[in-house]
Design an enzyme around this catalytic site. Structure first.
Site, short mmCIF file in Angstrom:
data_model
loop_
_atom_site.label_atom_id
_atom_site.label_comp_id
_atom_site.label_asym_id
_atom_site.label_seq_id
_atom_site.Cartn_x
_atom_site.Cartn_y
_atom_site.Cartn_z
N GLY A 287 -67.78 9.45 61.44
CA GLY A 287 -67.58 9.98 60.10
C GLY A 287 -67.29 11.46 60.01
O GLY A 287 -67.58 12.09 58.99
N SER A 288 -66.67 12.04 61.05
CA SER A 288 -66.42 13.48 60.96
C SER A 288 -65.28 13.78 59.98
O SER A 288 -65.31 14.81 59.29
CB SER A 288 -66.14 14.08 62.34
N MET B 204 -62.44 0.74 61.42
CA MET B 204 -61.90 -0.07 62.52
C MET B 204 -61.84 -1.55 62.11
O MET B 204 -62.62 -2.36 62.62
CB MET B 204 -62.74 0.11 63.78
N ILE C 75 -58.94 -4.60 60.50
CA ILE C 75 -57.63 -4.97 59.97
C ILE C 75 -57.85 -5.49 58.55
O ILE C 75 -58.68 -6.37 58.32
CB ILE C 75 -56.99 -6.09 60.82
N ASN D 48 -54.64 6.74 55.17
CA ASN D 48 -55.34 6.64 56.45
C ASN D 48 -55.00 7.87 57.28
O ASN D 48 -53.95 8.47 57.09
CB ASN D 48 -54.87 5.37 57.18
N HIS E 23 -54.43 8.92 61.29
CA HIS E 23 -54.27 8.37 62.64
C HIS E 23 -53.99 9.54 63.59
O HIS E 23 -53.15 10.39 63.28
CB HIS E 23 -53.11 7.36 62.67
N SER F 167 -51.59 12.33 61.82
CA SER F 167 -50.80 12.02 60.63
C SER F 167 -51.69 11.42 59.57
O SER F 167 -52.55 10.59 59.87
CB SER F 167 -49.73 10.96 60.96
N ASP G 35 -50.93 1.30 61.05
CA ASP G 35 -50.42 2.65 61.29
C ASP G 35 -48.94 2.80 60.90
O ASP G 35 -48.20 3.60 61.47
CB ASP G 35 -50.66 3.10 62.75
C1 GRF Z 1 -60.37 9.82 64.10
O1 GRF Z 1 -59.73 10.32 65.24
C2 GRF Z 1 -59.37 9.16 63.20
O2 GRF Z 1 -58.13 9.78 63.20
C3 GRF Z 1 -59.25 7.79 63.82
O3 GRF Z 1 -60.56 7.46 64.23
C4 GRF Z 1 -61.29 8.66 64.46
C5 GRF Z 1 -62.49 8.62 63.56
O4 GRF Z 1 -63.35 9.72 63.77
N1 GRF Z 1 -58.64 6.86 62.90
P1 GRF Z 1 -64.42 10.11 62.69
O5 GRF Z 1 -65.25 8.85 62.42
O6 GRF Z 1 -63.69 10.55 61.46
O7 GRF Z 1 -65.24 11.18 63.30
#
Ligand code: GRF
Length: 203
Positions: A15-16, A93, A95, A110, A112, A139, A148
């Site tokens: 969740g960063s 994570m 679909i 989103n 990515h 992106s 994506d």
């Molecule tokens: C991030 O790199 C995001 O781009 C990808 O999954 C990772 C999630 O990291 N989709 P966080 O949970 O936001 O720290």
């Protein structure tokens, strides 16, 4: 001042990026407020961070639902209970069903960690290194039916250094993600970018 857009964030783990969005939304002039964080994993670290920031949280496990569609319907129900107008996927994570994507089309974005359309899917940093890329990045894009896929709103670039491994490259990209996602959400919330269903969709 126009009312802030109500935003929900979907996460699965650390969740960063979610934390970066919550922090950005604390500024008085930010055009969005974070009204809820939902995770498909009760153990997601991000849930505690959101709760500590005073944001409503909800965990919904796929195991409680007979199929993907009923879980996605429960997610929509929660998002509607929060009166969410925009949905941000942040390390979610899972679909999503076409029905869910359609429900939020043009209002769901989103992040990515690659320069899309390059390196979609899992392990984009390893993909970038394996491809010998000299540049990498992240992106923010509208969510459409393919994983994506969907129009890119903003990208940030970082160099790939000769000594990089997946972890060092991921860390350099992540720092950019935390700057990029709040900027892209602000653009959507202010109506500076939009995405509509193509006219012939569904034929
Ligand atoms: C991030 O790199 C995001 O781009 C990808 O999954 C990772 C999630 O990291 N989709 P966080 O949970 O936001 O720290």
């Amino acid at each position: 001042m126009t009312p802030r857009k109500r935003v929900a964030i979907l996460i699965s783990g650390r969740g960063s990026n979610m934390a970066a969005l919550i922090a950005a939304a604390q500024a008085d002039d930010y055009p969005a407020e974070i009204v809820g964080v939902l995770s498909n994993r009760a153990a997601a670290e991000g849930l505690g961070i959101a709760a500590a920031a005073g944001v409503a949280t909800r965990a919904l496990a796929q195991s409680r639902f007979p199929d993907r569609a009923s879980m996605d319907a429960a997610i929509t129900e929660q998002l509607e209970a929060w009166n969410a107008e925009i949905v941000c996927l942040a390390g979610f994570m899972r679909i999503l069903t076409p029905e869910f994507v359609d429900r939020w089309l043009g209002r769901m974005i989103n992040i990515h960690p690659s320069l899309l359309p390059l390196f979609k899917g899992l392990e984009p940093h390893a993909q970038a290194l394996a491809a010998g890329a000299s540049e990498h990045g992240c992106s923010v894009h509208f969510v459409t039916h393919g994983m994506d896929e969907g129009p890119v709103i903003l990208q940030a670039r970082v160099p790939v250094l000769p000594e990089d491994n997946s972890e060092t490259l991921a860390a350099r990209v992540l720092a950019e993600e935390h700057r990029l996602y709040p900027k892209a959400l602000a653009m959507l919330a202010r109506g500076e970018v939009s995405f509509q269903r193509p006219a012939h969709h569904g034929n």
